[in-house]
Design a protein around this motif. Structure first.
Motif, PDB file in Angstrom:
ATOM      1  N   LEU A  73      43.810  39.053  -4.295  1.00 35.98           N
ATOM      2  CA  LEU A  73      44.748  39.427  -5.446  1.00 35.98           C
ATOM      3  C   LEU A  73      45.192  37.672  -6.355  1.00 35.98           C
ATOM      4  CD1 LEU A  73      47.269  41.682  -5.162  1.00 35.98           C
ATOM      5  CD2 LEU A  73      45.587  41.424  -6.754  1.00 35.98           C
ATOM      6  N   VAL A  74      45.338  36.118  -5.012  1.00 30.84           N
ATOM      7  CA  VAL A  74      45.301  35.288  -5.005  1.00 30.84           C
ATOM      8  C   VAL A  74      44.205  34.313  -4.464  1.00 30.84           C
ATOM      9  CG1 VAL A  74      46.534  32.552  -5.152  1.00 30.84           C
ATOM     10  CG2 VAL A  74      47.646  34.998  -5.562  1.00 30.84           C
ATOM     11  N   THR A  75      43.907  33.451  -5.424  1.00 30.50           N
ATOM     12  CA  THR A  75      42.519  32.227  -4.051  1.00 30.50           C
ATOM     13  C   THR A  75      42.994  30.385  -4.671  1.00 30.50           C
ATOM     14  OG1 THR A  75      41.689  32.139  -6.380  1.00 30.50           O
ATOM     15  CG2 THR A  75      40.684  33.887  -4.592  1.00 30.50           C
ATOM     16  N   LEU A  76      42.369  30.348  -3.135  1.00 30.09           N
ATOM     17  CA  LEU A  76      44.031  28.930  -2.712  1.00 30.09           C
ATOM     18  C   LEU A  76      42.674  28.200  -2.853  1.00 30.09           C
ATOM     19  CD1 LEU A  76      46.349  29.578  -0.619  1.00 30.09           C
ATOM     20  CD2 LEU A  76      46.417  29.116  -3.311  1.00 30.09           C
ATOM     21  N   GLY A  77      42.797  26.779  -3.540  1.00 25.69           N
ATOM     22  CA  GLY A  77      41.317  25.908  -3.266  1.00 25.69           C
ATOM     23  C   GLY A  77      41.009  25.356  -4.515  1.00 25.69           C
ATOM     24  N   VAL A  78      40.508  24.137  -4.679  1.00 22.99           N
ATOM     25  CA  VAL A  78      40.028  22.882  -6.144  1.00 22.99           C
ATOM     26  C   VAL A  78      39.228  24.463  -6.816  1.00 22.99           C
ATOM     27  CG1 VAL A  78      39.048  21.140  -7.210  1.00 22.99           C
ATOM     28  CG2 VAL A  78      40.271  21.452  -4.275  1.00 22.99           C
ATOM     29  N   ARG A 128      37.539  24.662  -9.995  1.00 26.00           N
ATOM     30  CA  ARG A 128      36.358  23.598 -10.623  1.00 26.00           C
ATOM     31  C   ARG A 128      36.207  23.652 -12.136  1.00 26.00           C
ATOM     32  NH1 ARG A 128      31.045  26.561  -8.754  1.00 26.00           N
ATOM     33  NH2 ARG A 128      32.167  28.962  -9.332  1.00 26.00           N
ATOM     34  N   LEU A 129      37.506  24.303 -13.133  1.00 28.82           N
ATOM     35  CA  LEU A 129      37.384  24.498 -13.947  1.00 28.82           C
ATOM     36  C   LEU A 129      38.340  23.117 -14.232  1.00 28.82           C
ATOM     37  CD1 LEU A 129      37.626  27.875 -15.702  1.00 28.82           C
ATOM     38  CD2 LEU A 129      35.878  26.087 -16.757  1.00 28.82           C
ATOM     39  N   ALA A 130      39.214  23.361 -13.422  1.00 27.96           N
ATOM     40  CA  ALA A 130      40.583  21.976 -13.726  1.00 27.96           C
ATOM     41  C   ALA A 130      39.467  20.804 -13.394  1.00 27.96           C
ATOM     42  CB  ALA A 130      41.658  22.580 -12.344  1.00 27.96           C
ATOM     43  N   SER A 172      54.139  22.399 -10.831  1.00 32.46           N
ATOM     44  CA  SER A 172      52.529  22.448 -11.744  1.00 32.46           C
ATOM     45  C   SER A 172      51.341  22.675 -11.459  1.00 32.46           C
ATOM     46  CB  SER A 172      53.464  23.011 -13.084  1.00 32.46           C
ATOM     47  OG  SER A 172      54.951  23.681 -13.230  1.00 32.46           O
ATOM     48  N   ALA A 173      51.521  20.763 -11.979  1.00 30.36           N
ATOM     49  CA  ALA A 173      50.239  20.438 -11.521  1.00 30.36           C
ATOM     50  C   ALA A 173      49.091  20.832 -10.476  1.00 30.36           C
ATOM     51  CB  ALA A 173      50.523  18.268 -11.347  1.00 30.36           C
ATOM     52  N   ALA A 174      50.525  20.527  -8.932  1.00 24.17           N
ATOM     53  CA  ALA A 174      49.133  21.653  -7.918  1.00 24.17           C
ATOM     54  C   ALA A 174      48.229  22.266  -8.036  1.00 24.17           C
ATOM     55  CB  ALA A 174      50.170  20.489  -6.417  1.00 24.17           C
ATOM     56  N   PHE A 175      49.759  23.759  -8.321  1.00 19.63           N
ATOM     57  CA  PHE A 175      49.116  25.345  -9.069  1.00 19.63           C
ATOM     58  C   PHE A 175      47.645  25.238  -9.701  1.00 19.63           C
ATOM     59  CE2 PHE A 175      52.797  26.196  -7.279  1.00 19.63           C
ATOM     60  CZ  PHE A 175      52.527  27.105  -7.024  1.00 19.63           C
ATOM     61  N   TYR A 176      48.047  24.127 -10.663  1.00 23.77           N
ATOM     62  CA  TYR A 176      46.832  24.418 -11.999  1.00 23.77           C
ATOM     63  C   TYR A 176      45.517  24.087 -11.208  1.00 23.77           C
ATOM     64  CZ  TYR A 176      44.685  21.470 -16.171  1.00 23.77           C
ATOM     65  OH  TYR A 176      43.834  21.853 -16.738  1.00 23.77           O
ATOM     66  N   VAL A 177      45.917  23.504 -10.206  1.00 21.10           N
ATOM     67  CA  VAL A 177      44.145  22.631  -9.643  1.00 21.10           C
ATOM     68  C   VAL A 177      43.730  23.300  -8.585  1.00 21.10           C
ATOM     69  CG1 VAL A 177      43.008  20.397  -8.462  1.00 21.10           C
ATOM     70  CG2 VAL A 177      43.906  20.451  -9.925  1.00 21.10           C
ATOM     71  N   LEU A 178      44.817  24.010  -7.744  1.00 14.97           N
ATOM     72  CA  LEU A 178      44.413  24.495  -5.800  1.00 14.97           C
ATOM     73  C   LEU A 178      44.872  26.546  -6.075  1.00 14.97           C
ATOM     74  CD1 LEU A 178      46.109  22.231  -4.377  1.00 14.97           C
ATOM     75  CD2 LEU A 178      44.053  22.095  -4.196  1.00 14.97           C
ATOM     76  N   TYR A 223      43.522  31.846 -15.439  1.00 13.46           N
ATOM     77  CA  TYR A 223      45.619  32.399 -15.622  1.00 13.46           C
ATOM     78  C   TYR A 223      46.561  31.730 -15.391  1.00 13.46           C
ATOM     79  CZ  TYR A 223      49.105  36.413 -15.682  1.00 13.46           C
ATOM     80  OH  TYR A 223      49.903  37.116 -15.604  1.00 13.46           O
ATOM     81  N   VAL A 224      46.557  30.875 -13.632  1.00 14.20           N
ATOM     82  CA  VAL A 224      47.618  30.591 -13.364  1.00 14.20           C
ATOM     83  C   VAL A 224      47.910  28.864 -14.507  1.00 14.20           C
ATOM     84  CG1 VAL A 224      48.225  28.987 -10.951  1.00 14.20           C
ATOM     85  CG2 VAL A 224      47.660  31.354 -10.342  1.00 14.20           C
ATOM     86  N   ALA A 225      46.711  28.767 -14.316  1.00 15.24           N
ATOM     87  CA  ALA A 225      46.753  27.285 -15.626  1.00 15.24           C
ATOM     88  C   ALA A 225      47.714  27.395 -16.176  1.00 15.24           C
ATOM     89  CB  ALA A 225      44.879  26.698 -15.497  1.00 15.24           C
ATOM     90  N   TRP A 226      47.160  28.785 -17.650  1.00 14.43           N
ATOM     91  CA  TRP A 226      47.859  29.067 -17.949  1.00 14.43           C
ATOM     92  C   TRP A 226      49.748  28.828 -17.974  1.00 14.43           C
ATOM     93  CZ3 TRP A 226      44.500  33.401 -20.011  1.00 14.43           C
ATOM     94  CH2 TRP A 226      43.712  33.270 -20.973  1.00 14.43           C
TER      95      TRP A 226
END
Length: 685
Positions: free
Chosen positions: A403-408, A410-412, A457-463, A473-476
């Motif tokens: 449901l959720v993945t952690l890591g960089v 690639r779109l970001a 928010s930036a950390a969530f945006y990327v990771l 989705y999270v980046a939105w």
């Protein structure tokens, strides 16, 4: 006189916007229900702020969203108890008012910015800006044209999804059934759709579902506008600067339109077929970011989720004594309500609030308060998690991606500086000037909550990412929170440099005006495209405007009027591509299998859709019937896409009326009743 004229103009604009998509009298009735459901939040705001100067206005700006969700929670309790009487359900705000009444005990601990009559004008300007953004696109949703009923694709993808969810919720099952998968719950945060579902059930066809949802979306957008102004006034002292910052971020958030117009030389006509607020993704393969204005179009649940999450943070900002457990309980309650509407935003804002509160406690050396405060905030959050589990918001059992993945993401990180400049450039430029001004004034500590919001928010945006949503989705959600936070620094920049006077004032004015002029085309083009149902071109894998022909509308109306609400009316998902909502949104019926874009993990929907396709590929009517019975299909729908994909299908069905009884046909849509489907004990109806 100016404020009176502005108030009258706002009222006229509201009535004009409302009457553009719903008959005015029933529209005002729906609006009255929404206002009534918002009353508990206004009462809560009055109990918290009423003793302070301007507290009444603050309650009107911040409270409606609080009240809407608190009333919806009571409504959920009544709904789950099996109550379907509309007069009884409309009493839901009363218990919510009783619950919030003791909040006066916290009022002495809160230090609210001073709101004056000037704030009436500032808030009214922001609300007018909201109406300017949504009025025309709302008026074109489901508009009847000579060739059929038109829906602007892409921009209305969220809206037709809301139609499908609301239709399903209105049928009364708790939790609602999944209209895209056999014998499954609807794994989606549907609380925001409950009141429209009740209204849709009560309207009984006198109003279209689209009209009810548009009124609900309009109210959510206005609640957002009022709260956005309220939020900014915690960091910006001047009402005019707060209003300009809010309007500027809503209208001037991106350089993507300018990049297409002036860098690549595209014409306005060419840009009708471009997702103008996703240029960084479409042409540079970076992250796809939406400006805040798009959330006003079709995402009321996320808008209100943002407001509730930021409310928790503001309560901590306002607190004189941050170590009171009752204060943290209220903050946790706001976050728990946010979690029930927009869980990714709630997760980010809960992190922000936790970091900010920890810093406040350390500054006060209130070491013993850490555990009581954490427990007080955790209680409502745990209750929200339990409620979400009971309502089966999340599909935890189906195989597929996590449901959720952690890591960089690639779109970001792909062409990161270019895409960030295109997506955030205008707001970033002015906000950096605001940060410089705050630092020079020694006021940067005031913006600590804003800076934490941006960092988290930036950390969530990327990771952080939610798979099966294209990596965005999270980046939105994160980008919307970043825009709101940056707006505070923008407002301070406008205020501070203006008050310095002289060269500083005119330099800031020139920079802000130039940035706004370059950024404005993105949102103006987007607003135009969002209502452009005259565009009949093909997009990348879809049509820019979806047209339901008169024959299709007639067939879908027949389905709504002549089939049981629990019926399964099946289309072939792959042949219809992105028309997954043809039956669920427009026909308001379930399918045994489909391909929704709003549910995860997607694998089980792909698997069952493959079985549906195999059924349509059957070589004989008997084989097709056996497979339809096995999938618990009650009706087969055959339209132009199915006829093109399966040329022999109609003749096969017409040749076996004892297996597939013709129920409706008008030359466009044919509906066949599957004999014996309702007699299958393993097929729940």
């Amino acid at each position: 006189m100016g404020r009176v004229a502005l108030a009258v103009g706002l009222l006229v604009a509201l009535l004009a916007t409302l009457s553009a998509f719903v008959p005015l009298v029933p529209g005002l009735g729906l609006l009255a229900i929404l206002i009534w459901f918002s009353v508990p939040g206004v009462v809560l705001g009055w109990r918290l702020y009423g003793t302070q100067r301007g507290g009444g206005l603050a309650a009107l700006l911040a409270g409606p969203a609080w009240g809407y969700v608190l009333s919806s929670l009571v409504l959920l309790g009544l709904w789950a108890a099996g109550i379907r009487s509309v007069p009884v359900l409309m009493l839901a705000p009363i218990p919510a008012i009783v619950v919030v009444w003791p909040a006066r005990a916290l009022s002495g601990n809160l230090n609210l910015p001073v709101f004056t009559r000037k704030d009436l004008a500032g808030a009214a300007l922001v609300l007018l800006a909201v109406l300017v953004i949504v009025a025309r696109p709302y008026s074109q949703v489901g508009i009847n044209l000579p060739e059929g009923r038109a829906y602007r694709a892409y921009f209305t993808a969220d809206f037709v999804w809301a139609m499908a969810v609301t239709s399903e919720v209105s049928k009364g099952d708790v939790p609602p059934r999944n209209p895209y998968y056999l014998d499954d719950a609807l794994h989606y945060y549907w609380l925001m759709h409950l009141l429209p579902a009740v209204e849709h059930r009560a309207a009984a066809g006198t109003l279209r579902l689209e009209q009810i949802l548009l009124v609900n979306g309009l109210w959510a957008s206005l609640m957002f506008g009022g709260f956005f102004y309220f939020f900014l006034r915690h960091f910006v002292d001047r009402p005019w600067a707060s209003a300009l910052a809010a309007i500027g971020v809503l209208f001037c958030s991106s350089f993507e339109g300018a990049e297409r117009l002036w860098w690549t030389g595209a014409t306005l006509d060419q840009l009708r077929s471009v997702n103008i607020d996703a240029v960084g993704n479409w042409f540079y393969q970076g992250m796809k970011i939406d400006g805040l204005h798009r959330a006003l179009f079709w995402q009321p649940q996320h808008l209100v989720g943002y407001l509730l999450g930021f409310s928790a943070l503001l309560i901590l900002v306002e607190a004189r004594e941050s170590w009171r457990a009752s204060l943290l309980f209220l903050a946790g309650t706001f976050l728990s309500l946010s979690m029930l509407l927009s869980s990714p935003a709630a997760a980010m804002l809960a992190t922000v609030a936790a970091v900010y509160e920890a810093i406040r406690l350390m500054q006060a050396r209130a070491w013993k308060a850490f555990v009581p405060c954490a427990l007080a905030a955790a209680v409502p959050l745990a209750a929200a998690l339990v409620l979400g589990s009971v309502l089966q918001y999340v599909d935890t059992r189906a195989p597929g991606n996590p449901l959720v993945t952690l890591g960089v993401n690639r779109l970001a990180t792909h062409r990161v500086w270019l895409t960030i400049f295109l997506n955030f450039g205008p707001v970033a430029i002015v906000s950096v000037l605001g940060a410089i001004a705050a630092a020079s004034r020694g006021s940067l500590a005031r913006f600590l909550p804003v800076l934490i919001t941006i960092a988290v928010s930036a950390a969530f945006y990327v990771l952080v990412d939610v798979p099966d949503h294209g990596g965005v989705y999270v980046a939105w959600r994160a980008s919307h929170l970043i825009f709101m936070a940056l707006a505070a620094l923008c407002g301070f920049a406008l205020q501070d440099y203006w008050e310095r006077g002289g060269l500083a004032r005119w330099t800031m004015t020139t920079i802000a005006a130039a940035v706004a002029a370059i950024a404005l085309p993105t949102v103006l083009i987007d607003i135009y495209n969002a209502q452009d149902v005259a565009n009949r071109a093909d997009g990348p894998g879809f049509k820019w405007t979806v047209i339901l022909t008169p024959g299709e509308v007639a067939g879908l109306d027949w389905i709504k009027q002549h089939t049981a609400p629990a019926s399964r009316v099946q289309i072939e998902p792959f042949s219809r591509n992105r028309d997954a909502y043809f039956v669920t949104a427009f026909g308001e019926r379930r399918m045994s299998g489909g391909l929704p874009t709003g549910l995860i993990p997607i694998k089980k929907y792909e698997d069952v859709s493959a079985l549906i396709r195999k059924m349509y590929q059957a070589q004989s009517a008997g084989e097709l019937h056996d497979q339809a019975i096995g999938l618990c299909v009650d009706y087969l729908l055959v339209g132009p896409p199915e006829r093109v994909a399966y040329p022999a299908l109609s003749a096969m069905l017409d040749g076996s009326p004892h297996l597939f009884a013709p129920a409706f046909r008008n030359g466009i849509l044919d509906v066949y009743a599957v004999t014996g489907s309702w007699d299958q004990p393993r097929c729940p109806h």
